[in-house]
Design a protein around this motif. Sequence first.
Motif, PDB file in Angstrom:
ATOM      1  N   PRO A  71       4.877  -8.393  -1.853  1.00  0.00           N
ATOM      2  CA  PRO A  71       4.433  -7.745  -2.977  1.00  0.00           C
ATOM      3  C   PRO A  71       2.621  -7.476  -2.836  1.00  0.00           C
ATOM      4  O   PRO A  71       1.908  -8.615  -2.722  1.00  0.00           O
ATOM      5  N   THR A  72       2.325  -6.169  -2.848  1.00  0.00           N
ATOM      6  CA  THR A  72       0.946  -5.715  -2.564  1.00  0.00           C
ATOM      7  C   THR A  72       0.428  -4.805  -3.477  1.00  0.00           C
ATOM      8  O   THR A  72       0.990  -3.780  -3.354  1.00  0.00           O
ATOM      9  N   THR A  73      -0.693  -5.022  -4.074  1.00  0.00           N
ATOM     10  CA  THR A  73      -1.222  -4.065  -4.712  1.00  0.00           C
ATOM     11  C   THR A  73      -2.418  -3.777  -4.312  1.00  0.00           C
ATOM     12  O   THR A  73      -3.384  -4.543  -3.904  1.00  0.00           O
ATOM     13  N   VAL A  74      -2.692  -2.424  -3.964  1.00  0.00           N
ATOM     14  CA  VAL A  74      -3.756  -1.668  -3.149  1.00  0.00           C
ATOM     15  C   VAL A  74      -4.600  -0.516  -4.121  1.00  0.00           C
ATOM     16  O   VAL A  74      -4.038   0.193  -4.618  1.00  0.00           O
ATOM     17  N   TYR A  75      -5.688  -0.828  -4.291  1.00  0.00           N
ATOM     18  CA  TYR A  75      -6.734   0.052  -4.781  1.00  0.00           C
ATOM     19  C   TYR A  75      -7.366   0.724  -3.803  1.00  0.00           C
ATOM     20  O   TYR A  75      -8.176   0.446  -2.882  1.00  0.00           O
ATOM     21  N   THR A 122      -8.709   9.927  -5.404  1.00  0.00           N
ATOM     22  CA  THR A 122      -9.058   8.738  -5.503  1.00  0.00           C
ATOM     23  C   THR A 122      -9.877   8.822  -6.966  1.00  0.00           C
ATOM     24  O   THR A 122     -10.210   9.725  -7.516  1.00  0.00           O
ATOM     25  N   PRO A 123      -9.835   7.553  -7.704  1.00  0.00           N
ATOM     26  CA  PRO A 123      -9.053   6.343  -7.180  1.00  0.00           C
ATOM     27  C   PRO A 123      -7.415   6.517  -7.351  1.00  0.00           C
ATOM     28  O   PRO A 123      -7.091   7.367  -8.134  1.00  0.00           O
ATOM     29  N   THR A 124      -6.684   5.671  -6.542  1.00  0.00           N
ATOM     30  CA  THR A 124      -5.352   5.586  -6.613  1.00  0.00           C
ATOM     31  C   THR A 124      -4.949   3.953  -6.662  1.00  0.00           C
ATOM     32  O   THR A 124      -5.639   3.273  -5.536  1.00  0.00           O
ATOM     33  N   LEU A 125      -4.205   3.820  -7.230  1.00  0.00           N
ATOM     34  CA  LEU A 125      -3.710   2.244  -7.306  1.00  0.00           C
ATOM     35  C   LEU A 125      -2.496   2.202  -6.880  1.00  0.00           C
ATOM     36  O   LEU A 125      -1.379   3.186  -7.546  1.00  0.00           O
ATOM     37  N   ALA A 126      -1.761   1.629  -5.751  1.00  0.00           N
ATOM     38  CA  ALA A 126      -0.180   1.585  -5.420  1.00  0.00           C
ATOM     39  C   ALA A 126       0.168   0.211  -5.358  1.00  0.00           C
ATOM     40  O   ALA A 126      -0.489  -0.887  -4.781  1.00  0.00           O
ATOM     41  N   TYR A 127       1.527  -0.173  -5.716  1.00  0.00           N
ATOM     42  CA  TYR A 127       2.016  -1.090  -5.626  1.00  0.00           C
ATOM     43  C   TYR A 127       3.086  -1.317  -4.446  1.00  0.00           C
ATOM     44  O   TYR A 127       4.052  -0.097  -4.784  1.00  0.00           O
ATOM     45  N   TYR A 128       3.054  -2.180  -3.701  1.00  0.00           N
ATOM     46  CA  TYR A 128       4.152  -2.125  -2.556  1.00  0.00           C
ATOM     47  C   TYR A 128       5.100  -3.506  -2.680  1.00  0.00           C
ATOM     48  O   TYR A 128       4.707  -4.350  -2.995  1.00  0.00           O
ATOM     49  N   GLU A 132       7.834  -1.149   0.909  1.00  0.00           N
ATOM     50  CA  GLU A 132       7.900   0.182   0.272  1.00  0.00           C
ATOM     51  C   GLU A 132       7.177   0.256  -0.835  1.00  0.00           C
ATOM     52  O   GLU A 132       6.761  -0.596  -1.575  1.00  0.00           O
ATOM     53  N   GLU A 133       6.523   1.621  -1.063  1.00  0.00           N
ATOM     54  CA  GLU A 133       5.558   2.009  -2.297  1.00  0.00           C
ATOM     55  C   GLU A 133       6.853   1.859  -3.363  1.00  0.00           C
ATOM     56  O   GLU A 133       7.741   2.801  -3.410  1.00  0.00           O
ATOM     57  N   VAL A 134       6.589   1.083  -4.536  1.00  0.00           N
ATOM     58  CA  VAL A 134       7.188   1.081  -5.885  1.00  0.00           C
ATOM     59  C   VAL A 134       6.839   1.936  -6.766  1.00  0.00           C
ATOM     60  O   VAL A 134       7.333   2.531  -7.621  1.00  0.00           O
ATOM     61  N   ALA A 135       5.318   1.917  -6.911  1.00  0.00           N
ATOM     62  CA  ALA A 135       4.612   2.743  -8.075  1.00  0.00           C
ATOM     63  C   ALA A 135       3.139   3.094  -7.780  1.00  0.00           C
ATOM     64  O   ALA A 135       2.623   2.375  -6.872  1.00  0.00           O
ATOM     65  N   ARG A 136       2.569   3.996  -8.328  1.00  0.00           N
ATOM     66  CA  ARG A 136       1.101   4.359  -8.282  1.00  0.00           C
ATOM     67  C   ARG A 136       0.636   5.022  -9.411  1.00  0.00           C
ATOM     68  O   ARG A 136       1.598   5.889 -10.104  1.00  0.00           O
ATOM     69  N   TRP A 137      -0.737   5.142  -9.713  1.00  0.00           N
ATOM     70  CA  TRP A 137      -1.419   5.881 -10.311  1.00  0.00           C
ATOM     71  C   TRP A 137      -2.509   6.396  -9.766  1.00  0.00           C
ATOM     72  O   TRP A 137      -2.993   6.041  -8.986  1.00  0.00           O
ATOM     73  N   ILE A 146      -4.381   0.650 -17.127  1.00  0.00           N
ATOM     74  CA  ILE A 146      -4.435  -0.408 -16.232  1.00  0.00           C
ATOM     75  C   ILE A 146      -3.392  -1.718 -16.416  1.00  0.00           C
ATOM     76  O   ILE A 146      -2.588  -2.098 -15.784  1.00  0.00           O
ATOM     77  N   ARG A 147      -3.715  -2.158 -17.850  1.00  0.00           N
ATOM     78  CA  ARG A 147      -2.906  -3.390 -18.191  1.00  0.00           C
ATOM     79  C   ARG A 147      -1.358  -3.199 -18.286  1.00  0.00           C
ATOM     80  O   ARG A 147      -0.589  -3.962 -17.928  1.00  0.00           O
ATOM     81  N   GLN A 148      -1.211  -1.713 -18.492  1.00  0.00           N
ATOM     82  CA  GLN A 148       0.207  -1.613 -18.624  1.00  0.00           C
ATOM     83  C   GLN A 148       0.866  -1.689 -17.363  1.00  0.00           C
ATOM     84  O   GLN A 148       1.947  -1.931 -17.128  1.00  0.00           O
ATOM     85  N   PHE A 149       0.113  -0.866 -16.393  1.00  0.00           N
ATOM     86  CA  PHE A 149       0.727  -0.739 -15.058  1.00  0.00           C
ATOM     87  C   PHE A 149       0.952  -2.400 -14.665  1.00  0.00           C
ATOM     88  O   PHE A 149       1.712  -2.540 -13.770  1.00  0.00           O
ATOM     89  N   PHE A 150       0.081  -3.180 -14.645  1.00  0.00           N
ATOM     90  CA  PHE A 150       0.213  -4.498 -14.169  1.00  0.00           C
ATOM     91  C   PHE A 150       1.046  -5.059 -14.830  1.00  0.00           C
ATOM     92  O   PHE A 150       1.977  -5.973 -14.231  1.00  0.00           O
TER      93      PHE A 150
END
Length: 157
Positions: A71-75, A122-128, A132-137, A146-150
């Motif tokens: 699991p990877t969160t990328v900014y 940008t900015p883009t926050l993506a979660y893998y 595979e990418e699962v979600a992004r904003w 931000i808190r809701q995404f996490f």
Amino acid sequence: MKKLFIIGGAVAVIFILLIVLTSMSNEQKLADNPYGTNDLEQPTIDQLDDENYQNIILPAELEEKIASGEPTTVYFFSPTCPHCQETTPILMPVAEEMGVEVDQFNLLEFDAGWDQYNIQGTPTLAYYENGEEVARWQGSQPEANIRQFFEEVVLAD
């Protein structure tokens, strides 16, 4: 005429001094930078000592981490992006508080990332997850988003 030469000389000396001091400051910042090169854009150099930009990930490391299935969160950010400059000081403290590791990918230095990760802005926050990418904003986000995404995406397990 003599005064003009004196004033011109003083301005030239001040200008040269500013260049030397800036160069020395850049050399100090570049000494142990996370990019593995000293050939960086000035906006990136300016961020090297910013506490909100201390989790830089290099392209090969990011590819490997995502491919591993971890699991990877990328900014994805750019040092020249005003929306990133607004969002990062909110995002990174919230991530630290919530125990979320956020890898930071500098698109100014690694511009192939725009196409590789289908970044539209940008900015883009993506979660893998599982490679595979699962979600992004994308775009500036208030702290609540931000808190809701996490909570709903990254920590939902």
